[in-house]
Design a protein around this motif. Structure first.
Motif: not given
Length: 397
Positions: A254-272
Motif C-alpha cells: 500500500x503506497x499512499x493512495x494506491x495498491x501495488x499488486x506484485x506478480x512475484x511472491x516476494x516473501x519477507x521472512x522475519x529473522x530475529x
C-alpha cells in the motif's frame, strides 16, 4: 550557486520517510573529494553511506550524530573554499528539500549567525531564539521549561538532547541495581515504524489451524535425500508463495493512495537478532525449490547476525511470514510491516486430538493468524487466502 552542494537526506527505498545520522566521517573545514564517504545514515534498519557528488570543503554541519531528519532535509553544505559565508547562509535560507521542513530543528547546530544575546544565553535567556520549533514542542511534551535549560549546541542553541537531559534530571532516579539502556538507532527505527503501523493501519485478524503431518513426512523425505536441511518454516514459506499466486489480492503493498499488486511472491521472512527483527526478502519464492528457500534463509540469517544485510535484502517484500514456533509459542498476532498489506503469524506444531469420520485421532496442528490491512484486504479475501494456503499445505501429503 553551482559551487555549493547540499547534503540532504536522500530517499533510499520507497518506504523511507526519514534517516538518522550515525556518524559524520568529515568535520567542518575538511577537504572533500568527489566520492568521499561524508556520513553514515540509518534508515529502515540499514546503514547507508552518503558519498559526495563534488569536490570542495565541508563548510556546514547542520545536524548532529544521533539526530533524525525527514527525506529531503538539509544536513550540511559542501562548497568551494572561495565561496563566502554570506552565500552559504543564503543557500541554506533558500533551500527547499523534497520533504516538508516543518518541525525541523536542523538549524539547531549550524554555524549561521545567531543574535549575540542568543549566542551567549544560558538559563533564563530567550529560549525562543535558542531553539527550533521541534525542540520547543518536545519541551512542552516533556514538561521542560526551556528558560532553565543550558544549550550545548553551537552558539548556545538548545538541542533535543538538552531537553531530554533536563527532563531526566527532574525525573525519579532509577532504583538501585537497575541498568538504564538507551534505545539504539535500530530500535528507535523499529519503534517508530511499528507504532505508526499499529496506529495508522486498521488491523483485523483471521486464525485457522492446519494439519502438518503430510508436510512433516515430505520434509523428512527431502532431508533424507538432500544436502540442504529443510525446516518446517521453509516448507510453509513455499506454500505461502504458491498461495499468493492463487490469491494475488493479498500479495500487495500500500503506497499512499494506491495498491501495488506484485506478480512475484516476494516473501519477507522475519529473522530475529539481538538488535531486533529483520524482514529479509525471498524474491519470486514461487519459482524456488524448498531447498533453495532454505539456503537463502540460512544465508540471510548469517548476514543478519553479522550486520551485513543490505537495503536490497530488506526491500520489495510483498507479504511477511513471522514464525515463533521454534520458541514454543502456540499462537500470536503480528503487526503488519508497512507498506505490505498482510503478515502471517505461525505458532509451533503440536500433537492434538482431531475427529475424522466420527473417530478421534491425533494430528500435528499449527495455528496460523493472518493480520490484514482492512483498507485494502476485505475479510473474504483474507479468508480465501487462508483457504488456498491450507490446500497448498495439504498438497504436500
Amino acid at each position: 550557486m553551482s559551487d555549493i552542494t547540499a547534503i540532504a537526506v536522500p530517499k533510499w527505498g520507497i518506504e523511507m520517510v526519514e534517516g538518522t545520522i550515525n556518524v559524520w566521517n568529515k568535520t567542518v573545514g575538511d577537504t572533500v573529494a568527489k566520492g568521499d564517504e561524508i556520513l553514515e545514515m540509518e534508515s529502515d534498519k540499514i546503514v547507508n553511506v552518503w558519498e559526495s557528488p563534488a569536490d570542495g570543503v565541508l563548510r556546514r554541519v547542520l545536524v548532529e550524530e544521533g539526530e533524525a531528519r525527514p527525506v529531503g532535509a538539509l544536513l550540511g553544505v559542501i562548497a568551494a573554499a572561495n565561496v563566502d559565508d554570506a552565500s552559504i547562509d543564503s543557500f541554506i535560507a533558500d533551500f527547499g528539500g523534497s520533504a516538508p521542513a516543518a518541525e525541523d530543528d536542523s538549524a539547531t547546530d549550524n554555524d549561521a549567525p545567531v543574535p549575540a544575546a542568543a549566542a551567549n544565553a544560558g538559563p533564563g535567556g530567550d529560549a525562543a531564539t535558542r531553539s527550533a520549533p521541534a525542540v520547543r514542542n518536545l519541551a512542552a511534551e516533556l514538561g521542560v521549561d526551556l528558560n532553565t535549560v543550558t544549550g550545548t549546541g553551537r552558539r548556545g542553541r538548545i538541542t533535543k538532547d538538552d531537553v531530554r537531559a533536563a527532563a531526566s534530571d527532574g525525573a525519579e532516579p532509577a532504583p538501585a541495581g537497575v541498568e538504564v539502556i538507551p534505545l539504539s538507532a535500530t530500535r528507535q527505527t523499529i519503534a517508530k515504524r511499528l507504532t505508526g503501523a499499529k496506529q495508522d493501519i486498521p488491523h483485523y485478524y483471521l486464525t485457522v489451524n492446519y494439519e502438518l503431518d503430510g508436510l512433516l513426512a515430505h520434509r523428512a523425505a527431502l532431508n533424507a535425500n538432500g544436502n540442504t536441511r529443510v525446516s518446517v518454516n521453509d516448507l510453509l514459506v513455499k506454500c505461502v508463495a504458491r498461495a499468493l499466486q492463487r490469491e494475488p489480492r493479498v500479495n500487495i503493498n500500500v503506497i499512499e493512495n494506491s495498491i501495488h499488486q506484485y506478480s512475484d511472491s516476494n516473501v519477507s521472512v522475519a529473522i530475529a537478532t539481538e538488535d531486533g527483527l529483520y524482514p529479509v526478502t525471498i524474491r519470486a519464492a514461487q519459482n524456488l525449490s524448498t531447498q533453495e528457500i532454505a539456503a537463502a534463509t540460512a544465508e540471510f540469517a548469517e548476514r543478519a547476525r553479522n550486520g551485513a544485510l543490505t537495503r536490497e535484502d530488506l526491500s520489495d517484500g510483498s507479504f511477511t511470514v513471522s514464525n515463533l514456533g521454534m520458541y514454543g509459542i502456540d499462537n500470536f498476532t503480528a503487526i503488519i510491516n508497512p507498506p505490505m498489506g498482510a503478515i502471517l503469524a505461525l505458532g509451533k506444531g503440536s500433537e492434538q486430538p482431531v475427529v475424522r469420520d466420527g473417530k478421534v485421532t491425533v494430528a500435528t496442528i499449527v495455528s496460523a493468524t493472518l493480520s490484514c490491512d482492512h483498507r485494502v484486504i476485505d475479510g473474504a479475501i483474507g479468508a480465501t487466502f487462508l483457504k488456498v494456503l491450507g490446500e497448498e499445505i495439504a498438497s504436500l501429503s
